[in-house]
Design a protein around this motif. Structure first.
Motif, mmCIF file in Angstrom:
data_model
loop_
_atom_site.group_PDB
_atom_site.id
_atom_site.type_symbol
_atom_site.label_atom_id
_atom_site.label_comp_id
_atom_site.label_asym_id
_atom_site.label_seq_id
_atom_site.Cartn_x
_atom_site.Cartn_y
_atom_site.Cartn_z
ATOM 1 N N LEU A 95 29.461 42.243 41.019
ATOM 2 C CA LEU A 95 30.567 42.780 41.804
ATOM 3 C C LEU A 95 30.481 42.328 43.260
ATOM 4 C CD1 LEU A 95 30.183 46.368 40.350
ATOM 5 C CD2 LEU A 95 32.099 44.825 39.861
ATOM 6 N N SER A 96 31.631 42.166 43.889
ATOM 7 C CA SER A 96 31.644 41.792 45.307
ATOM 8 C C SER A 96 31.276 42.965 46.200
ATOM 9 C CB SER A 96 33.027 41.252 45.700
ATOM 10 O OG SER A 96 34.030 42.240 45.478
ATOM 11 N N GLN A 97 31.398 44.199 45.687
ATOM 12 C CA GLN A 97 30.965 45.399 46.393
ATOM 13 C C GLN A 97 30.760 46.514 45.381
ATOM 14 O OE1 GLN A 97 34.778 45.586 48.631
ATOM 15 N NE2 GLN A 97 34.848 47.724 47.974
ATOM 16 N N ALA A 98 30.005 47.521 45.782
ATOM 17 C CA ALA A 98 29.716 48.633 44.866
ATOM 18 C C ALA A 98 31.001 49.404 44.543
ATOM 19 C CB ALA A 98 28.685 49.557 45.486
ATOM 20 N N VAL A 99 31.103 49.839 43.296
ATOM 21 C CA VAL A 99 32.273 50.568 42.817
ATOM 22 C C VAL A 99 31.776 51.754 41.996
ATOM 23 C CG1 VAL A 99 34.434 50.386 41.539
ATOM 24 C CG2 VAL A 99 33.519 48.369 42.670
ATOM 25 N N ALA A 100 32.508 52.859 42.021
ATOM 26 C CA ALA A 100 32.093 54.060 41.288
ATOM 27 C C ALA A 100 32.254 53.856 39.782
ATOM 28 C CB ALA A 100 32.925 55.253 41.733
ATOM 29 N N PRO A 101 31.268 54.274 38.983
ATOM 30 C CA PRO A 101 31.437 54.266 37.526
ATOM 31 C C PRO A 101 32.688 55.036 37.136
ATOM 32 C CG PRO A 101 29.154 54.699 38.094
ATOM 33 C CD PRO A 101 29.925 54.738 39.383
ATOM 34 N N GLY A 102 33.352 54.554 36.099
ATOM 35 C CA GLY A 102 34.615 55.139 35.676
ATOM 36 C C GLY A 102 35.818 54.372 36.180
ATOM 37 N N THR A 103 35.589 53.431 37.121
ATOM 38 C CA THR A 103 36.688 52.630 37.654
ATOM 39 C C THR A 103 37.246 51.718 36.569
ATOM 40 O OG1 THR A 103 35.735 52.671 39.873
ATOM 41 C CG2 THR A 103 37.336 50.935 39.414
ATOM 42 N N VAL A 104 38.559 51.638 36.511
ATOM 43 C CA VAL A 104 39.241 50.795 35.530
ATOM 44 C C VAL A 104 39.062 49.320 35.908
ATOM 45 C CG1 VAL A 104 41.525 50.118 34.681
ATOM 46 C CG2 VAL A 104 40.910 52.540 34.851
ATOM 47 N N ILE A 105 38.876 48.483 34.890
ATOM 48 C CA ILE A 105 38.754 47.032 35.077
ATOM 49 C C ILE A 105 40.053 46.389 34.612
ATOM 50 C CG2 ILE A 105 37.482 44.963 34.383
ATOM 51 C CD1 ILE A 105 35.038 46.781 33.965
ATOM 52 N N THR A 106 40.610 45.517 35.447
ATOM 53 C CA THR A 106 41.884 44.890 35.111
ATOM 54 C C THR A 106 41.778 43.370 35.131
ATOM 55 O OG1 THR A 106 42.582 45.029 37.432
ATOM 56 C CG2 THR A 106 43.272 46.817 35.966
ATOM 57 N N LEU A 107 42.639 42.759 34.339
ATOM 58 C CA LEU A 107 42.817 41.300 34.323
ATOM 59 C C LEU A 107 44.310 41.073 34.500
ATOM 60 C CD1 LEU A 107 41.551 38.488 33.881
ATOM 61 C CD2 LEU A 107 41.982 38.785 31.428
ATOM 62 N N GLY A 108 44.685 40.649 35.705
ATOM 63 C CA GLY A 108 46.114 40.598 36.012
ATOM 64 C C GLY A 108 46.658 42.016 36.036
ATOM 65 N N GLU A 109 47.685 42.270 35.258
ATOM 66 C CA GLU A 109 48.289 43.609 35.201
ATOM 67 C C GLU A 109 47.713 44.469 34.080
ATOM 68 O OE1 GLU A 109 50.576 44.730 37.408
ATOM 69 O OE2 GLU A 109 50.193 42.838 38.449
ATOM 70 N N ASP A 110 46.833 43.889 33.291
ATOM 71 C CA ASP A 110 46.355 44.584 32.097
ATOM 72 C C ASP A 110 45.002 45.265 32.321
ATOM 73 O OD1 ASP A 110 48.560 43.629 30.670
ATOM 74 O OD2 ASP A 110 47.505 41.760 30.161
ATOM 75 N N LYS A 111 44.881 46.497 31.810
ATOM 76 C CA LYS A 111 43.595 47.158 31.792
ATOM 77 C C LYS A 111 42.767 46.569 30.651
ATOM 78 C CE LYS A 111 41.199 51.480 30.801
ATOM 79 N NZ LYS A 111 41.275 52.913 30.442
ATOM 80 N N VAL A 112 41.572 46.055 30.976
ATOM 81 C CA VAL A 112 40.744 45.426 29.947
ATOM 82 C C VAL A 112 39.386 46.098 29.794
ATOM 83 C CG1 VAL A 112 41.864 43.179 30.156
ATOM 84 C CG2 VAL A 112 39.867 43.700 31.592
ATOM 85 N N GLY A 113 39.116 47.135 30.587
ATOM 86 C CA GLY A 113 37.814 47.760 30.437
ATOM 87 C C GLY A 113 37.560 48.858 31.445
ATOM 88 N N THR A 114 36.283 49.342 31.429
ATOM 89 C CA THR A 114 35.857 50.426 32.310
ATOM 90 C C THR A 114 34.438 50.163 32.788
ATOM 91 O OG1 THR A 114 37.193 51.983 31.023
ATOM 92 C CG2 THR A 114 35.535 52.930 32.487
ATOM 93 N N LEU A 115 34.190 50.376 34.059
ATOM 94 C CA LEU A 115 32.842 50.282 34.612
ATOM 95 C C LEU A 115 32.080 51.550 34.253
ATOM 96 C CD1 LEU A 115 31.131 48.425 36.594
ATOM 97 C CD2 LEU A 115 31.732 50.097 38.356
ATOM 98 N N THR A 116 30.851 51.397 33.756
ATOM 99 C CA THR A 116 30.080 52.567 33.322
ATOM 100 C C THR A 116 28.869 52.847 34.203
ATOM 101 O OG1 THR A 116 28.886 51.154 31.754
ATOM 102 C CG2 THR A 116 30.802 52.366 30.911
ATOM 103 N N SER A 117 28.316 51.825 34.849
ATOM 104 C CA SER A 117 27.168 51.995 35.748
ATOM 105 C C SER A 117 27.281 50.984 36.870
ATOM 106 C CB SER A 117 25.838 51.777 35.019
ATOM 107 O OG SER A 117 25.585 52.785 34.067
ATOM 108 N N CYS A 118 26.698 51.312 38.039
ATOM 109 C CA CYS A 118 26.711 50.373 39.160
ATOM 110 C C CYS A 118 25.512 50.650 40.056
ATOM 111 C CB CYS A 118 28.008 50.512 39.956
ATOM 112 S SG CYS A 118 28.156 49.357 41.348
ATOM 113 N N VAL A 119 24.819 49.587 40.469
ATOM 114 C CA VAL A 119 23.714 49.699 41.424
ATOM 115 C C VAL A 119 23.855 48.600 42.462
ATOM 116 C CG1 VAL A 119 22.081 50.736 39.786
ATOM 117 C CG2 VAL A 119 22.196 48.243 39.994
ATOM 118 N N GLU A 120 23.307 48.859 43.631
ATOM 119 C CA GLU A 120 23.282 47.845 44.684
ATOM 120 C C GLU A 120 21.894 47.232 44.743
ATOM 121 O OE1 GLU A 120 25.682 48.410 48.329
ATOM 122 O OE2 GLU A 120 25.680 50.518 47.742
#
Length: 326
Positions: free
Chosen positions: A249-274
């Motif tokens: 990731l280019s910066q830390a994001v909260a778990p649960g954030t939606v992942i998109t490709l263009g206009e489409d939702k393609v996934g969900t972030l489940t964990s993140c560490v710096e």
């Protein structure tokens, strides 16, 4: 032993240890979890997954087979749930007993490329060429211990278990040999970077173990077990609609954030560490959207999907390798 050899020591005493005994113990665990327990002999071990009747994940555990019992190493926040879960399925005629050993045993993990040399300095013979989960009972400074191959991550290592009273003495002995002690934050960083899924993050009732990349902990040849019908159908009809991946990731994001490709939702972030190299995470990505190398948007961050060493993908990996060869 110098610290620059790269052996880390992690205290896993907050993980759960459950002893399963009784003459029906192997059959019981075989019917309760995803791996083939009946083909294991004393001294062997394996990762296996507890799932619901609809194949939703409860926990990834490591099972160690002893002559008189099986010892389960379970995630920190799953001990009580698994004790209650297993107890529900013990019927009056079953010769199965459960015992919580978490408060009477100690559990440490050493991990790193130089663990074999550390074992030699402890007077033990390394066995890193054995299958993961292989374990031995050894004596170190008059302390009887079980030492098992495997760190619980993608990094080589061993897990040491024994009487809780021996914990301080064993810890002091390992520290004297120059290991680098790591804490929960370091472990969490390693876990995310290497891809071990965690209950309440990647292992929830929203996902099954095939989606979670736990194919190595599943037997497709064994007979009926809880959740088997769903898992077999997903494998037979190649029905895995999402997969767990690492993500830079280019910066830390909260778990649960939606992942998109263009206009489409393609996934969900489940964990993140710096980390010193930047933020990394774990995420479920729709199989049709792509995998390693895919560039996505994660909230305000851009992300690149990466492979991680702990996970396996069954027929999905075979299909990717076949496509690469053509």
């Amino acid at each position: 032993m110098s610290k620059d050899r790269g052996v880390m020591l992690y205290d896993r005493n907050h993980w759960g240890l459950i002893e399963v005994s009784g003459s029906d113990r192997i059959r019981f665990l075989h019917n309760q979890t995803t791996n083939d327990m009946e083909q294991l002999q004393p001294g062997a071990g394996c990762d296996t997954v507890f799932v619901t009747s609809t194949a939703r994940t409860i926990d990834l555990v490591t099972a160690y087979i002893f002559p008189e019992y099986v010892l389960l190493l379970v995630s920190p926040n799953r001990r009580e749930k698994l004790l209650q879960w297993m107890d529900r399925y013990i019927f009056p005629m079953d010769k199965v007993e459960l015992k919580d050993r978490s408060d009477t045993m100690v559990c440490f993990t050493i991990l790193g490329e130089d663990c074999d040399r550390l074992l030699q300095e402890l007077g033990l013979a390394p066995f890193s060429d054995a299958p993961q989960g292989t374990h031995q009972t050894v004596t170190i400074d008059n302390m009887s211990l079980h030492i098992a191959l495997g760190s619980g991550l993608g990094t080589p290592g061993y897990t040491l278990m024994g009487d809780r009273d021996n914990g301080p003495k064993l810890w002091e002995k390992l520290v004297e040999l120059g290991v680098t002690v790591i804490g929960d934050r370091d472990w969490e960083t390693l876990r995310v970077r290497q891809g071990r899924p965690l209950p309440e993050s990647e292992l929830t009732e929203d996902y099954n173990p095939l989606e979670a990349g736990l194919w190595q902990a599943i037997s497709f040849e064994k007979g009926c077990y809880i959740g088997q019908e769903t898992i077999a159908r997903l494998n037979t009809y190649q029905g895995v609609k999402q997969q767990l991946w690492g993500i830079e990731l280019s910066q830390a994001v909260a778990p649960g954030t939606v992942i998109t490709l263009g206009e489409d939702k393609v996934g969900t972030l489940t964990s993140c560490v710096e980390t010193e190299q930047g933020a990394v995470g774990l995420s479920y990505i729709r199989t049709k959207a792509g995998g390693e190398g895919l560039t996505v948007q994660v909230g305000e961050s851009s992300g690149t999907v990466i492979d991680v060493p702990f996970l396996s993908r069954g027929y999905l990996q075979e299909r990717e390798l076949s496509g690469a060869e053509q």
